[in-house]
Design an enzyme around this catalytic site. Structure first.
Site, short mmCIF file in Angstrom:
data_model
loop_
_atom_site.label_atom_id
_atom_site.label_comp_id
_atom_site.label_asym_id
_atom_site.label_seq_id
_atom_site.Cartn_x
_atom_site.Cartn_y
_atom_site.Cartn_z
CB CYS A 126 87.14 12.56 -33.47
SG CYS A 126 86.76 10.77 -33.46
CB CYS A 129 83.45 8.81 -35.80
SG CYS A 129 84.20 8.01 -34.48
CB SER A 130 81.68 12.97 -34.64
OG SER A 130 80.57 11.95 -34.39
CB CYS A 131 85.06 11.06 -30.25
SG CYS A 131 84.80 9.34 -30.65
FE FE Z 1 84.82 9.17 -32.75
#
Ligand code: FE
Length: 225
Positions: A126, A129-131
Site C-alpha cells: 500500500c 499507508c497500510s491498507c
Molecule cells: Fe492504505
C-alpha cells in the site's frame, strides 16, 4: 466503505481506520494520529498502575500479527490449491469465496486474489499507508507500514524480494499491486512441489503470511514453520 472517489483509487485519508498504524505519518513527519496518542497515554497509565503487563500485550499483538490472522488466509490458499471449484469462485468473487469460510469484516470487504504462476510473481503493497486484508491476514507487519517498503516495492520489487531472501528466476515477471481502501489483495502462492494428495490442513501449514503478501514463498514440505 468509501466509494465516493471513482477517479483516484488511492483515497486513503479517511477510507479506513489507521488507529493501529503507528508508522502512519503521511511521509511528512506529522505526529501520530490523536487516537494513537490517546491509546499510548492510556496504556502508560494502566502499566504504571499495575493493571496490565506490557509483555502480555506484546504477546497478544504478536499472536494476531503472526498466528490468528494469517491462518485464515492460509486456509483460503490451501482450499484453493485443493478444490478447483473453490478456486473458480475465488477468482470470480474473492470476497464471497473468502466469506464462505467465515472470514469477513473490517478491511476485507473487497478482496481480490492475485495468483502466482511459474512465470509471474505478485507483490502487494500500500504505497500511501497500510491498507491490508485484515480478515485473512490479521494485523499488518511493521515493515508493511514502513516507508522503505512502501517506496521500494514499487521502484525495485526484485530488490525487496532479495531483502526478504527470495530469489526468482530473472525471467519471472513481478507484478506489484497497490492496495487501497476499496480493494485488498491476497496473493495465492504457488503450491509447493511434493505435496500431491496432502490434506488442506497439512497444506495450510506451508502457507506463510509473507507468501500471501508476496514477500515470501510457500514453505517447502519439511521446512514448514
Ligand atoms: Fe492504505
Amino acid at each position: 466503505m468509501h466509494d465516493d472517489d471513482q477517479t483516484h483509487a488511492h483515497d486513503h485519508a479517511h477510507g479506513h481506520d489507521h488507529g493501529h498504524d503507528q508508522g502512519h505519518d503521511q511521509g511528512d513527519g506529522s505526529p501520530l494520529p490523536e487516537i494513537a496518542l490517546r491509546v499510548k497515554a492510556l496504556e502508560s497509565i494502566l502499566v504504571e498502575k499495575g493493571y496490565i503487563d506490557p509483555a502480555a500485550i506484546d504477546v497478544i499483538v504478536e499472536t494476531y500479527e503472526t498466528k490468528v490472522g494469517p491462518r485464515n488466509g492460509a486456509r483460503v490458499v490451501a482450499k484453493a490449491w485443493s478444490d478447483p471449484a473453490y478456486l473458480a469462485r475465488l477468482r470470480a468473487d474473492a470476497t464471497a469465496a473468502i466469506a464462505e469460510l467465515g472470514f469477513t469484516g473490517r478491511q476485507g470487504e473487497h478482496m481480490r486474489i492475485v495468483e502466482n504462476t511459474p512465470t509471474r510473481h505478485n507483490l502487494v503493497v500500500c504505497t500511501l499507508c497500510s491498507c491490508y486484508p485484515w480478515s485473512v491476514l490479521g494485523l499488518p507487519p511493521v515493515w508493511y507500514k514502513a516507508a522503505p517498503y512502501r517506496a521500494k516495492a514499487v521502484i525495485d520489487p526484485r530488490g525487496v524480494l532479495a531483502d526478504f531472501g527470495v530469489t526468482l528466476p530473472r525471467e519471472t515477471e513481478i507484478r506489484v499491486w497497490d492496495s487501497t481502501a476499496e480493494l485488498r489483495y491476497l496473493v495465492l502462492p504457488l503450491r509447493p512441489q511434493g505435496t500431491e494428495g496432502w490434506s488442506e490442513d497439512r497444506l495450510a501449514d506451508l502457507v506463510t503470511r509473507d507468501s500471501m503478501i508476496g514477500t515470501g514463498l510457500a514453505s517447502a514440505p519439511g521446512a514448514a514453520r
